[in-house]
Each structure stands twice: as structure tokens, then as C-alpha cells.
Design an enzyme around this catalytic site. Structure first.
Site, PDB file in Angstrom:
ATOM      1  N   CYS A 243     -14.988 102.170   0.593  1.00  0.00           N
ATOM      2  CA  CYS A 243     -16.211 102.112  -0.213  1.00  0.00           C
ATOM      3  C   CYS A 243     -15.999 102.848  -1.540  1.00  0.00           C
ATOM      4  CB  CYS A 243     -17.369 102.714   0.582  1.00  0.00           C
ATOM      5  SG  CYS A 243     -18.960 102.574  -0.241  1.00  0.00           S
ATOM      6  N   CYS A 324     -23.336 110.021  -4.012  1.00  0.00           N
ATOM      7  CA  CYS A 324     -24.115 108.883  -3.536  1.00  0.00           C
ATOM      8  C   CYS A 324     -25.035 109.315  -2.388  1.00  0.00           C
ATOM      9  CB  CYS A 324     -23.179 107.803  -3.022  1.00  0.00           C
ATOM     10  SG  CYS A 324     -22.055 107.166  -4.264  1.00  0.00           S
ATOM     11  N   CYS A 327     -23.766 109.600   1.347  1.00  0.00           N
ATOM     12  CA  CYS A 327     -22.702 110.566   1.640  1.00  0.00           C
ATOM     13  C   CYS A 327     -23.052 111.959   1.129  1.00  0.00           C
ATOM     14  CB  CYS A 327     -21.386 110.100   1.030  1.00  0.00           C
ATOM     15  SG  CYS A 327     -20.931 108.449   1.573  1.00  0.00           S
ATOM     16  N   CYS A 349     -13.358 111.902  -3.346  1.00  0.00           N
ATOM     17  CA  CYS A 349     -13.535 110.455  -3.255  1.00  0.00           C
ATOM     18  C   CYS A 349     -12.300 109.670  -3.686  1.00  0.00           C
ATOM     19  CB  CYS A 349     -14.727 110.021  -4.101  1.00  0.00           C
ATOM     20  SG  CYS A 349     -14.593 110.493  -5.816  1.00  0.00           S
TER      21      CYS A 349
HETATM   22 FE1  SF4 Z   1     -19.475 104.748  -0.923  1.00  0.00          FE
HETATM   23 FE2  SF4 Z   1     -20.183 107.194  -0.139  1.00  0.00          FE
HETATM   24 FE3  SF4 Z   1     -18.014 106.825  -1.677  1.00  0.00          FE
HETATM   25 FE4  SF4 Z   1     -20.484 106.499  -2.670  1.00  0.00          FE
HETATM   26  S1  SF4 Z   1     -19.549 108.425  -1.930  1.00  0.00           S
HETATM   27  S2  SF4 Z   1     -18.750 105.181  -3.026  1.00  0.00           S
HETATM   28  S3  SF4 Z   1     -21.529 105.545  -0.898  1.00  0.00           S
HETATM   29  S4  SF4 Z   1     -18.328 106.130   0.454  1.00  0.00           S
END
Ligand code: SF4
Length: 369
Positions: A243, A324, A327, A349
Site C-alpha cells: 500500500c 494516513c 495506520c 513507509c
Molecule cells: Fe497505505 Fe497505511 Fe502506507 Fe498510508 S501509511 S500508504 S494507508 S499502508
């Protein structure tokens, strides 16, 4: 007669001709990709020497993540061995040319273009050495410099090729306030994942106005990539790495083609990978500039107060770090990154991982599939 010749570097590759799928350069890539997914070995047939489409197929498959064995078959010459290897092939099965030791002999010691097999291009090796030397020198000279001074030096060193990245999270106002004062024209990259809290988007607008930021650039996921990778918008439930890859790493990688240096808001007190941050870092691809690395939490609080900076509306609700909504949770521990990907090993991330960003930059698009 078929001469099944393995490359010198991959002659341990498994092979089972009866089970190997075979495609040709004439086939549409979308069909080839569908066949390749799940196949442990794929043979690409070169029907005649003058048809180079098999090279393109191999590169595109590797760029899109095909990890199985790739075998080149057909009308091939030993002189093509180096190019086949760089295109991502592991094995050769030439059915028209006799066995020759030249298949295993490297033709060139260096390459000038990046390729799926990971050979480092000569230009990149030279650039990397020069950038590392520059970063070492900057760290010697500016180890104890103020954030203002570090930003001024960085924007001078990388004029026109430097940007900053902001999540418009709880501490973003500090770094942006320095940037607005020293180099307000510097692009501010904002990754709009489509998953931000509404409060974050409002806060972004508030800071842009308050600080007079002149050049905020919103980066969004590629709509076609997103439709392929996360059609239901729920990928975060099963695979947060994938993601983040499609919503953050890939959009950033595409944008970073235009930049040699990136200013970050990371600080040593964030802990983890950030504990040893230097003001300047070279990640093998680009220079990261960390003007706030040495700040303490008290200093950050004092800057908010002194400059009368607005707080992210969720900061007072127990969110020390905000990304986000799926998360991000209120923090239960003491760390400033607590609450991000709670319950998972994940703390970053991937946008600061040069290998992920570079891989994403080389993967041009999923539009064909
Ligand atoms: Fe996806 Fe969570 Fe990464 Fe945002 S922080 S891009 S929702 S996995």
C-alpha cells in the site's frame, strides 16, 4: 541441435524444458505478463537475429517484478551474451549456434545505462563517489550549524535540484517555517495518499497561508497503478508495504527524477533508524538534508511558541505522529513515532529507503497490463 548454455553467473539456474512456458517478442506484453506471473521459468524466443523485441520483454518483466528464471532461446549469437544478461536473462538455449566459450566471456567491464540485472553504471559510480565526498565535507563543516544555515547551504549547493518533503504532520510547521524564511521558493512535496485525515488537509492549507509557502506540489498515486494494486482501497488491511509502495514510494520516485537532494524533517529523537542522523546523508542515489536532526523535543516546542506556529489539530488528542488514517493511532508509548502502524514491525513507509525508491523509479508504469 539445441545447445543449452548457461551464463557464467547463473549456471546454477534450474531448468526443465518440458515445464517451461515459451513466449515470443511478437506477443502483446499484457499476455506475456499474465503468463509469466506465477511461472518459475519463462523462455523468450528470438525468432530471428534481427528481432530484438525479446530484450524489451525481458526488461519489462524484470521491471514489473518478475523473479523467475528467464531463458533466451532461438537465433542468438555469443556476442549478445552481455546484453542478454543485462536485460535480465539467466540462461540461454541457442538452437542454431554451436557451443562457444564466448557465451561466458564478459564483453565489457562497465555499463553506461542502468539495467534490470543491477550492474552499476559507470556514470553512477562516478557521481556517487563525488556526492559522498561532498556530503562528508558538508558534515565536517556544518556538523553544529543551525537549521537555517543548513538549509541555506543545501539550497545553494543544489540550486534548482532540491526539494523538501512534508507530511504536514504534528512537527511539520517547524521545518517549513525555516524553509519559508530561508528559501521559500523551494518545492514542498506532499504525498496525498488519498488516506489522510481531513484535519491534515486543512492544516496543510493553514500552513501554506500562514508561512507563505510558494511552491507546494501534491503528488498522487498513479490512477491506473492504484486501480490495479488496490481496487477496493483496502490494501492497508493485508499488505501495508504494498500500500505504501503504490501510494507513497512510487509517486515520490517519479517526482524525484527532477531532484538530487531532499530536505527532510527527521530528527534524532524520533529514534530507530533516525537516531544517528547527520545533517547531510548520501543514500547512494541522492543527498538527504536533515536540518532539524539535532533538535530536541523541547526546542521544537519552543519554536512553535516563539514563532506562534499553529498546531496540527490532532496533536492535542494524543497523536504524536500523523500519517494516513488507517495506520495512525493515538500513542500508547513514549516514542514520537508510536501510533504509526501500531502492532506491526513497520516504523517507516519506505520513502527514505533508496533501494525502494530506485526500484520504483525504474518500474515505469503498469499501464500496459
Ligand atoms: Fe497505505 Fe497505511 Fe502506507 Fe498510508 S501509511 S500508504 S494507508 S499502508
Amino acid at each position: 541441435m539445441r545447445n543449452d548454455l548457461a551464463f557464467a553467473l547463473a549456471d546454477q539456474a534450474p531448468g526443465n524444458d518440458n515445464a517451461t512456458l515459451e513466449v515470443t517478442g511478437a506477443m502483446p506484453f499484457a499476455d506475456v505478463f499474465r503468463l509469466a506471473m506465477g511461472a518459475e521459468e519463462l523462455a523468450i524466443r528470438f525468432e530471428k537475429f534481427g528481432d530484438g523485441r525479446g530484450f524489451s520483454l525481458a526488461v519489462m518483466l524484470r521491471e514489473r517484478g518478475y523473479k523467475g528464471v528467464l531463458k533466451a532461446v532461438g537465433d542468438l549469437l555469443p556476442d549478445q551474451a552481455g546484453l542478454l544478461r543485462r536485460a535480465g536473462f539467466d540462461r540461454i538455449a541457442s538452437d542454431v549456434k554451436p557451443a562457444s566459450p564466448r557465451w561466458k566471456r564478459p564483453h565489457f567491464s562497465h555499463a553506461y545505462q542502468p539495467s534490470p540485472n543491477g550492474d552499476e553504471p559507470a556514470w553512477r559510480a562516478r557521481t556517487a563517489a563525488a556526492r559522498q565526498a561532498k556530503v562528508d565535507e558538508l558534515n565536517r563543516r556544518y556538523a553544529d550549524a543551525s537549521p537555517d544555515e543548513i538549509i541555506a547551504v543545501a539550497t545553494r549547493e543544489f540550486t534548482g535540484r532540491i526539494a523538501t518533503l512534508s507530511s504536514f504532520g504534528t512537527e511539520a510547521a517547524v521545518g517549513l517555517s525555516f524553509l519559508a524564511r530561508v528559501a521559500p521558493e523551494t518545492p514542498v512535496l506532499f504525498l496525498d495518499t488519498g488516506m489522510h485525515f481531513a484535519q491534515t488537509l486543512d492544516y496543510r492549507n493553514q500552513l501554506v497561508e500562514k508561512l507563505g509557502l510558494q511552491n507546494v506540489i501534491t503528488l498522487e498515486p498513479d490512477a491506473r497503478e492504484l486501480a490495479g494494486a488496490d481496487p477496493a482501497g483496502k490494501l492497508f488491511e493485508s499488505d501495508t508495504a504494498a500500500c505504501c509502495d503504490v501510494r507513497k514510494v512510487r509517486p515520490l520516485a517519479r517526482a524525484m527524477v527532477a531532484f538530487d537532494a531532499l530536505i527532510t524533517g527527521r530528527k534524532r529523537y524520533h529514534g530507530g533508524e533516525r537516531s544517528d542522523l547527520q545533517p547531510f546523508e548520501f543514500d547512494g542515489e541522492r543527498v538527504k538534508v536533515n536540518p532539524l536532526a539535532a533538535l530536541s523535543p523541547k526546542e521544537v516546542t519552543a519554536i512553535f511558541r516563539t514563532l506562534d506556529l499553529p498546531q496540527h489539530p490532532m496533536a492535542a488528542q494524543g497523536y504524536p505522529s500523523i500519517g494516513c488514517w488507517p495506520c495512525t493511532a493515538p500513542a500508547e508509548g513514549d516514542g514520537t513515532r508510536d501510533g504509526r502502524w501500531a502492532g506491526q514491525d513497520r516504523t517507516e513507509c519506505g520513502i527514505f529507503d533508496p533501494s525502494l525508491v530506485e526500484r520504483a523509479a525504474r518500474t515505469r508504469s503498469y499501464r500496459l497490463i
